[in-house]
Design an enzyme around this catalytic site. Structure first.
Site, short mmCIF file in Angstrom:
data_model
loop_
_atom_site.label_atom_id
_atom_site.label_comp_id
_atom_site.label_asym_id
_atom_site.label_seq_id
_atom_site.Cartn_x
_atom_site.Cartn_y
_atom_site.Cartn_z
N ASP A 50 6.25 -8.38 -11.70
CA ASP A 50 6.09 -9.59 -10.88
C ASP A 50 5.31 -10.65 -11.66
O ASP A 50 4.80 -10.37 -12.73
CB ASP A 50 5.30 -9.24 -9.61
CG ASP A 50 3.98 -8.56 -9.95
OD1 ASP A 50 3.95 -7.32 -9.99
OD2 ASP A 50 2.99 -9.26 -10.26
N ASP A 66 2.53 -12.08 -10.51
CA ASP A 66 1.22 -12.15 -9.87
C ASP A 66 1.16 -13.35 -8.91
O ASP A 66 2.09 -13.50 -8.10
CB ASP A 66 0.10 -12.17 -10.92
CG ASP A 66 -1.23 -11.76 -10.33
OD1 ASP A 66 -1.24 -10.80 -9.53
OD2 ASP A 66 -2.26 -12.37 -10.64
N1 LIG Z 1 0.26 -8.53 -9.90
C1 LIG Z 1 -0.34 -7.34 -10.07
N2 LIG Z 1 -1.69 -7.26 -10.04
C2 LIG Z 1 -2.29 -6.06 -10.23
N3 LIG Z 1 -1.64 -4.91 -10.42
C3 LIG Z 1 -0.29 -4.96 -10.42
N4 LIG Z 1 0.61 -3.99 -10.60
C4 LIG Z 1 1.83 -4.56 -10.53
N5 LIG Z 1 1.73 -5.89 -10.32
C5 LIG Z 1 0.40 -6.17 -10.26
#
Ligand SMILES: Nc1ncnc2[nH]cnc12
Ligand SMILES: CSC[C@H]1O[C@H](OP(=O)(O)O)[C@H](O)[C@@H]1O
Length: 293
Positions: free
Chosen positions: A209, A211
């Site tokens: 992703d 974040d």
């Molecule tokens: N955006 C994110 N922040 C922290 N841990 C994650 N694991 C997968 N995506 C994450």
């Protein structure tokens, strides 16, 4: 020559490794408490493999609930000589799109509520950690990725947050200004403890992703993470198989293996014997074991 034993810690979405020979789940006790699960002992084309699902089978443990010390201790007790850790991470960079694999070479530790050392309580030790990732393991993983046809970005900084909540937009933007490239919740204190246990360690991160910073992507949620994990499951399995196929069958030199040579400050006669026996697997090489060997 000592036989290599490859340890793999599986992250979110990785609770088993299919296709292994002679697989058996064996519980291992630790003086550091309860590890995440039993360890899967198996072989792969003559290579000994030991697998631990970080969150337990069924994903029962949150990142901030993990007993990282027990996990590293039982892997060491299981004979592991080299440790590769798999993690789902968010991307803090446009070019690291979901589905990309990243091999970080640095970490920033933003966790704050986890026991992060085996040492203390009467035995003081300090290990060097300027280079937290084994360059040798990184090179092996990068080569395996090439052979498996899996695109991989080599190098970068992984910031590790306490979780279990994802970051605010302001935090996400701050981590970008700190020059972090990817974000996760589990590589710390895992990498620190692996170093204290003299285990060469590398993280294989899969971006799931963007974040919370990206103007054109929704902020991360579990649904997005799981969807990307599922969509890239075959790639992840191909990479793990290629790592195992090309992994050296004999132990190779690595600076991490002697991390404790000059680490201890506490005079031998001042070291509490109870703690010495608790450290038998992790630091027995330099401290001797409970029987004074
Ligand atoms: N955006 C994110 N922040 C922290 N841990 C994650 N694991 C997968 N995506 C994450
Ligand atoms: C389900 S997203 C958050 C979760 O996923 C990552 O776990 P792991 O590193 O074990 O793959 C992240 O660190 C969080 O624990």
């Amino acid at each position: 020559m000592t036989e290599a034993v490859l340890g793999i810690i599986g992250g979110s979405g990785v609770y088993d490794i299919p296709g292994l020979e002679n697989p058996r789940w064996l519980p291992i006790e630790s003086p550091w408490g309860q590890p995440s699960d039993a360890i899967l002992f198996a072989e792969f084309q003559g290579l000994k493999l030991r697998f631990l699902p970080r969150h337990g089978r069924g994903h029962r443990l949150a990142p901030n609930e993990l007993n990282f010390r027990a996990n590293i201790d039982v892997l060491k007790r299981a004979g592991v000589t080299d440790l590769i850790s798999i993690s789902a991470v968010g991307s803090l960079r446009e070019h690291l799109a979901p589905g990309t694999f990243v091999l970080p070479d640095q970490y920033i530790d933003r966790t704050h509520a986890r026991p992060a050392s085996f040492f203390g309580g009467g035995i003081v030790g300090h290990v060097g950690f300027a280079e937290p990732v084994s360059a040798r393991l990184r090179a092996l993983v990068a080569k395996a990725a090439g052979e498996a046809g899996v695109a991989l970005s080599d190098g970068g900084t992984l910031v590790v947050i306490e979780g279990p909540q994802f970051s605010t937009r302001a935090e996400s933007e701050m981590y970008r200004t700190l020059k972090a490239d990817i974000i996760g919740m589990t590589a710390m204190p895992e990498a620190k403890l692996a170093r204290e246990a003299e285990l060469p360690y590398a993280t294989v991160a899969m971006v799931t992703d963007y974040d919370a910073w990206h103007p054109h992507h929704e902020a991360v949620d579990v649904q997005a993470v799981v969807a990307t994990l599922h969509a890239n499951r075959d790639k992840a399995q191909a990479l793990v198989s290629a790592i195992a196929r090309g992994f050296p069958r004999q132990v190779e030199d690595d600076p991490a293996r002697t991390a404790l040579d000059h680490a201890f400050m506490t005079a031998p006669e001042a070291r509490p014997s109870g703690l010495m026996s608790r450290l038998d697997a992790v630091a027995g090489r330099v401290l001797g074991n409970a029987n004074g060997k």
